[in-house]
Scaffold this motif. Sequence first.
Motif, short mmCIF file in Angstrom:
data_model
loop_
_atom_site.label_atom_id
_atom_site.label_comp_id
_atom_site.label_asym_id
_atom_site.label_seq_id
_atom_site.Cartn_x
_atom_site.Cartn_y
_atom_site.Cartn_z
N VAL A 1 0.84 -1.20 0.00
CA VAL A 1 0.00 0.00 0.00
C VAL A 1 0.88 1.25 0.00
O VAL A 1 0.63 2.19 -0.76
CB VAL A 1 -0.96 0.00 1.21
CG1 VAL A 1 -1.64 1.35 1.37
CG2 VAL A 1 -2.01 -1.09 1.04
N ARG A 2 1.90 1.26 0.82
CA ARG A 2 2.80 2.41 0.87
C ARG A 2 3.55 2.59 -0.45
O ARG A 2 3.72 3.71 -0.92
CB ARG A 2 3.79 2.26 2.02
CG ARG A 2 3.11 2.38 3.37
CD ARG A 2 4.05 2.13 4.50
NE ARG A 2 3.32 2.17 5.75
CZ ARG A 2 3.91 2.07 6.93
NH1 ARG A 2 5.21 1.95 7.03
NH2 ARG A 2 3.19 2.11 8.02
N LEU A 3 3.99 1.48 -1.03
CA LEU A 3 4.67 1.56 -2.33
C LEU A 3 3.71 2.08 -3.40
O LEU A 3 4.11 2.89 -4.25
CB LEU A 3 5.21 0.19 -2.73
CG LEU A 3 6.42 -0.29 -1.94
CD1 LEU A 3 6.68 -1.77 -2.22
CD2 LEU A 3 7.65 0.55 -2.24
N GLY A 4 2.47 1.66 -3.35
CA GLY A 4 1.47 2.14 -4.30
C GLY A 4 1.23 3.64 -4.15
O GLY A 4 1.12 4.36 -5.14
N ALA A 5 1.17 4.10 -2.91
CA ALA A 5 0.96 5.53 -2.67
C ALA A 5 2.14 6.34 -3.20
O ALA A 5 1.95 7.40 -3.81
CB ALA A 5 0.77 5.78 -1.18
N LEU A 6 3.35 5.85 -3.01
CA LEU A 6 4.52 6.54 -3.54
C LEU A 6 4.51 6.56 -5.06
O LEU A 6 4.87 7.56 -5.68
CB LEU A 6 5.81 5.89 -3.02
CG LEU A 6 6.12 6.12 -1.54
CD1 LEU A 6 7.26 5.22 -1.08
CD2 LEU A 6 6.44 7.57 -1.27
N ALA A 7 4.07 5.47 -5.67
CA ALA A 7 3.99 5.41 -7.14
C ALA A 7 2.97 6.42 -7.67
O ALA A 7 3.22 7.10 -8.68
CB ALA A 7 3.64 4.00 -7.59
N VAL A 8 1.83 6.53 -7.01
CA VAL A 8 0.82 7.51 -7.42
C VAL A 8 1.37 8.92 -7.26
O VAL A 8 1.22 9.76 -8.15
CB VAL A 8 -0.48 7.33 -6.60
CG1 VAL A 8 -1.42 8.50 -6.80
CG2 VAL A 8 -1.16 6.02 -6.98
N LEU A 9 2.03 9.19 -6.16
CA LEU A 9 2.62 10.50 -5.93
C LEU A 9 3.66 10.82 -7.02
O LEU A 9 3.71 11.93 -7.54
CB LEU A 9 3.25 10.54 -4.54
CG LEU A 9 3.67 11.88 -4.00
CD1 LEU A 9 2.53 12.88 -4.00
CD2 LEU A 9 4.20 11.71 -2.58
N GLU A 10 4.45 9.83 -7.39
CA GLU A 10 5.44 10.01 -8.45
C GLU A 10 4.77 10.37 -9.78
O GLU A 10 5.21 11.28 -10.48
CB GLU A 10 6.28 8.74 -8.59
CG GLU A 10 7.42 8.87 -9.56
CD GLU A 10 8.30 7.63 -9.59
OE1 GLU A 10 9.33 7.69 -10.28
OE2 GLU A 10 7.98 6.62 -8.94
N GLU A 11 3.70 9.68 -10.11
CA GLU A 11 2.97 9.97 -11.36
C GLU A 11 2.36 11.37 -11.33
O GLU A 11 2.37 12.08 -12.33
CB GLU A 11 1.89 8.92 -11.61
CG GLU A 11 2.43 7.58 -12.01
CD GLU A 11 3.25 7.64 -13.29
OE1 GLU A 11 2.81 8.28 -14.27
OE2 GLU A 11 4.35 7.05 -13.32
N LEU A 12 1.81 11.75 -10.20
CA LEU A 12 1.24 13.10 -10.07
C LEU A 12 2.30 14.17 -10.28
O LEU A 12 2.06 15.18 -10.93
CB LEU A 12 0.57 13.27 -8.71
CG LEU A 12 -0.74 12.52 -8.50
CD1 LEU A 12 -1.16 12.59 -7.04
CD2 LEU A 12 -1.82 13.05 -9.40
N CYS A 13 3.47 13.94 -9.74
CA CYS A 13 4.57 14.91 -9.90
C CYS A 13 5.04 14.98 -11.34
O CYS A 13 5.41 16.06 -11.81
CB CYS A 13 5.72 14.55 -8.97
SG CYS A 13 5.37 14.87 -7.24
N ARG A 14 5.03 13.86 -12.03
CA ARG A 14 5.38 13.88 -13.45
C ARG A 14 4.36 14.67 -14.25
O ARG A 14 4.70 15.42 -15.17
CB ARG A 14 5.46 12.46 -14.01
CG ARG A 14 6.72 11.75 -13.67
CD ARG A 14 6.84 10.45 -14.42
NE ARG A 14 7.93 9.67 -13.89
CZ ARG A 14 7.90 8.38 -13.67
NH1 ARG A 14 6.83 7.68 -13.97
NH2 ARG A 14 8.94 7.76 -13.17
N ALA A 15 3.11 14.52 -13.90
CA ALA A 15 2.03 15.21 -14.61
C ALA A 15 2.01 16.70 -14.29
O ALA A 15 1.66 17.51 -15.16
CB ALA A 15 0.68 14.58 -14.25
#
Length: 69
Positions: free
Chosen positions: A14-28
């Motif tokens: 779950v924590r890894l998934g949240a970090l991945a979503v945050l990473e995608e948001l920052c790219r966008a």
Amino acid sequence: MDALRLLSEGDEEVRLGALAVLEELCRADPALVPGAVAVVRAAMAVWEETGSRTGRLDAAARRLLGPAP
């Protein structure tokens, strides 16, 4: 203490998934990066304090934080 004993595999995912979503948001939207960096640093401090820090979480966090100065 053994971080894997304290952090179930599901919690880590779950924590890894949240970090991945945050990473995608920052790219966008790069305007989100300063806030994301603050969140990641706070999360890392909590992981350290609670003994739930893992290599996989550190690697994901470092991707968000970027290269060290």
